[in-house]
Design a protein around this motif. Sequence first.
Motif, PDB file in Angstrom:
ATOM      1  N   ALA A 180       0.918  -1.092  -0.346  1.00  0.00           N
ATOM      2  CA  ALA A 180      -0.069  -0.145   0.445  1.00  0.00           C
ATOM      3  C   ALA A 180       0.723   1.439   0.326  1.00  0.00           C
ATOM      4  O   ALA A 180       0.074   2.201  -0.875  1.00  0.00           O
ATOM      5  N   ASP A 181       2.066   1.230   0.895  1.00  0.00           N
ATOM      6  CA  ASP A 181       2.683   2.710   0.422  1.00  0.00           C
ATOM      7  C   ASP A 181       3.938   2.522  -0.062  1.00  0.00           C
ATOM      8  O   ASP A 181       4.956   2.858   0.111  1.00  0.00           O
ATOM      9  N   ILE A 225       1.904   3.486 -13.539  1.00  0.00           N
ATOM     10  CA  ILE A 225       3.320   3.085 -13.377  1.00  0.00           C
ATOM     11  C   ILE A 225       3.812   2.593 -13.733  1.00  0.00           C
ATOM     12  O   ILE A 225       4.022   1.993 -14.576  1.00  0.00           O
ATOM     13  N   TRP A 226       5.315   3.232 -13.978  1.00  0.00           N
ATOM     14  CA  TRP A 226       6.234   2.970 -14.723  1.00  0.00           C
ATOM     15  C   TRP A 226       7.297   1.238 -14.640  1.00  0.00           C
ATOM     16  O   TRP A 226       6.793   0.618 -13.143  1.00  0.00           O
ATOM     17  N   ALA A 227       7.097   0.544 -15.487  1.00  0.00           N
ATOM     18  CA  ALA A 227       7.882  -0.731 -15.369  1.00  0.00           C
ATOM     19  C   ALA A 227       9.078  -1.258 -16.426  1.00  0.00           C
ATOM     20  O   ALA A 227       8.873  -0.478 -17.260  1.00  0.00           O
ATOM     21  N   ALA A 228       9.618  -2.354 -15.244  1.00  0.00           N
ATOM     22  CA  ALA A 228      11.202  -2.129 -16.427  1.00  0.00           C
ATOM     23  C   ALA A 228      11.770  -2.956 -15.899  1.00  0.00           C
ATOM     24  O   ALA A 228      11.591  -4.269 -14.666  1.00  0.00           O
ATOM     25  N   ASN A 229      12.863  -3.872 -17.386  1.00  0.00           N
ATOM     26  CA  ASN A 229      13.311  -5.065 -16.658  1.00  0.00           C
ATOM     27  C   ASN A 229      14.985  -5.031 -16.718  1.00  0.00           C
ATOM     28  O   ASN A 229      15.397  -3.829 -16.526  1.00  0.00           O
ATOM     29  N   ALA A 230      15.567  -5.563 -16.607  1.00  0.00           N
ATOM     30  CA  ALA A 230      17.396  -5.092 -16.613  1.00  0.00           C
ATOM     31  C   ALA A 230      17.520  -6.470 -17.066  1.00  0.00           C
ATOM     32  O   ALA A 230      18.434  -7.706 -17.317  1.00  0.00           O
ATOM     33  N   SER A 231      17.135  -6.226 -18.443  1.00  0.00           N
ATOM     34  CA  SER A 231      17.872  -6.744 -20.091  1.00  0.00           C
ATOM     35  C   SER A 231      19.082  -6.689 -19.937  1.00  0.00           C
ATOM     36  O   SER A 231      19.928  -5.799 -20.009  1.00  0.00           O
ATOM     37  N   LYS A 250      -3.724  -1.899  -5.449  1.00  0.00           N
ATOM     38  CA  LYS A 250      -3.906  -1.794  -3.882  1.00  0.00           C
ATOM     39  C   LYS A 250      -2.515  -0.563  -3.675  1.00  0.00           C
ATOM     40  O   LYS A 250      -2.952  -0.078  -2.507  1.00  0.00           O
ATOM     41  N   ALA A 251      -1.292  -0.199  -4.807  1.00  0.00           N
ATOM     42  CA  ALA A 251       0.100   0.197  -4.558  1.00  0.00           C
ATOM     43  C   ALA A 251      -0.556   1.911  -4.777  1.00  0.00           C
ATOM     44  O   ALA A 251       0.330   2.352  -6.216  1.00  0.00           O
ATOM     45  N   LYS A 252      -1.108   2.584  -3.683  1.00  0.00           N
ATOM     46  CA  LYS A 252      -1.539   3.451  -4.369  1.00  0.00           C
ATOM     47  C   LYS A 252      -0.185   5.024  -4.253  1.00  0.00           C
ATOM     48  O   LYS A 252      -0.474   5.743  -5.034  1.00  0.00           O
ATOM     49  N   LYS A 253       1.233   4.455  -3.878  1.00  0.00           N
ATOM     50  CA  LYS A 253       2.031   5.163  -4.096  1.00  0.00           C
ATOM     51  C   LYS A 253       3.383   4.912  -5.016  1.00  0.00           C
ATOM     52  O   LYS A 253       3.991   5.169  -4.968  1.00  0.00           O
ATOM     53  N   LEU A 254       3.194   3.542  -5.778  1.00  0.00           N
ATOM     54  CA  LEU A 254       3.854   2.668  -6.618  1.00  0.00           C
ATOM     55  C   LEU A 254       4.413   3.198  -8.020  1.00  0.00           C
ATOM     56  O   LEU A 254       3.801   3.724  -8.417  1.00  0.00           O
ATOM     57  N   LYS A 255       5.806   3.698  -8.093  1.00  0.00           N
ATOM     58  CA  LYS A 255       6.013   4.157  -9.297  1.00  0.00           C
ATOM     59  C   LYS A 255       6.392   3.444 -10.671  1.00  0.00           C
ATOM     60  O   LYS A 255       7.068   3.889 -11.789  1.00  0.00           O
TER      61      LYS A 255
END
Length: 315
Positions: A41-42, A86-92, A60-65
């Motif tokens: 949640a935070d 929300i950004w999504a990234a991998n570590a290719s 449910k993740a109100k603060k997720l970036k």
Amino acid sequence: MKILIVGYFTETSKVNIIRNFPEEWNVVIVPPGEEMLHHIADCQVIIPEHVKIDFNLLSKAKKLKLVQTGAGYDNVDIDACTKLGIWAANASGVNAQAVAEHVMAFILSYYKNILFLDIFMKNKIDQDQLYYTGSELNGKTIGIIGYGAIGKKVARFCKAFDMNVLVHTRNAAVQSDGVIQVVNFDDLVSQSDIVTVHSSLNPQSQKLMNKEVFKKMKNTALFINTARGGIVDEGDLIEALKNKDISGACLDVFEKEPLPIDSELRNLSNVILTPHTAGMPDGIKFHKKRYDFFISNIKCIENGEEPESKLNQLI
């Protein structure tokens, strides 16, 4: 900055991971379940393992970036991340060297009978009772399914052992050269002495390696998977190994992880198993290069910048 890492970790692994992060960040490591829901949640960043990141969980993740994964991201709903800003990234590519080395360790251990010979020596068996079969790598053909950062390193390593390298990839830009020969899927599996998988898990690759494919392989062939367990129909693989449709397998990933204690794979003498550690050369559940990348990406988010190796684009 609160970082939530979700997965199954030993206490030692947790200490190693947390020690790598800046002291001022709040790093929480929990398994999937109720405790995870309490922290999500935070948190501003989540690094998920063994948990599906879908719209329901993200809401449910109100603060997720940022949702930050390793090389694979089949457990993350990228569209849901985008819709929720929300950004999504991998570590290719970060673990390419480690995984490629693990593949070579598998190959050498299998063909040089390292595990068997170690047990033989430690059990102090009379040398006259020694019997085993093995072979050199020179002249063998390896088939690489998927030709990203890991597949390319495996190809170069194998070429150094004077092996023939076949590649199957959906990337039309990849062409045959002095190192590899690009072929279709059926030719690769039927002509290779070793088949190794380095593709991502997606609808096209789900259970790609199944009974029909194992039947097309040489009965002397070795199968290697360090990519994702879902690429293989595990039941079909077990039957192929028991029926000698293929000679053996070296596996670091499985349909269900951790691998169940009662899995038949644990009892097969023609199989070498490792616990999804190919990309973690620094110790169980830890790879410094990978976590250094995570920290760099989190700092990008902290500074209002786009993350590296992003999987979506926010408006």
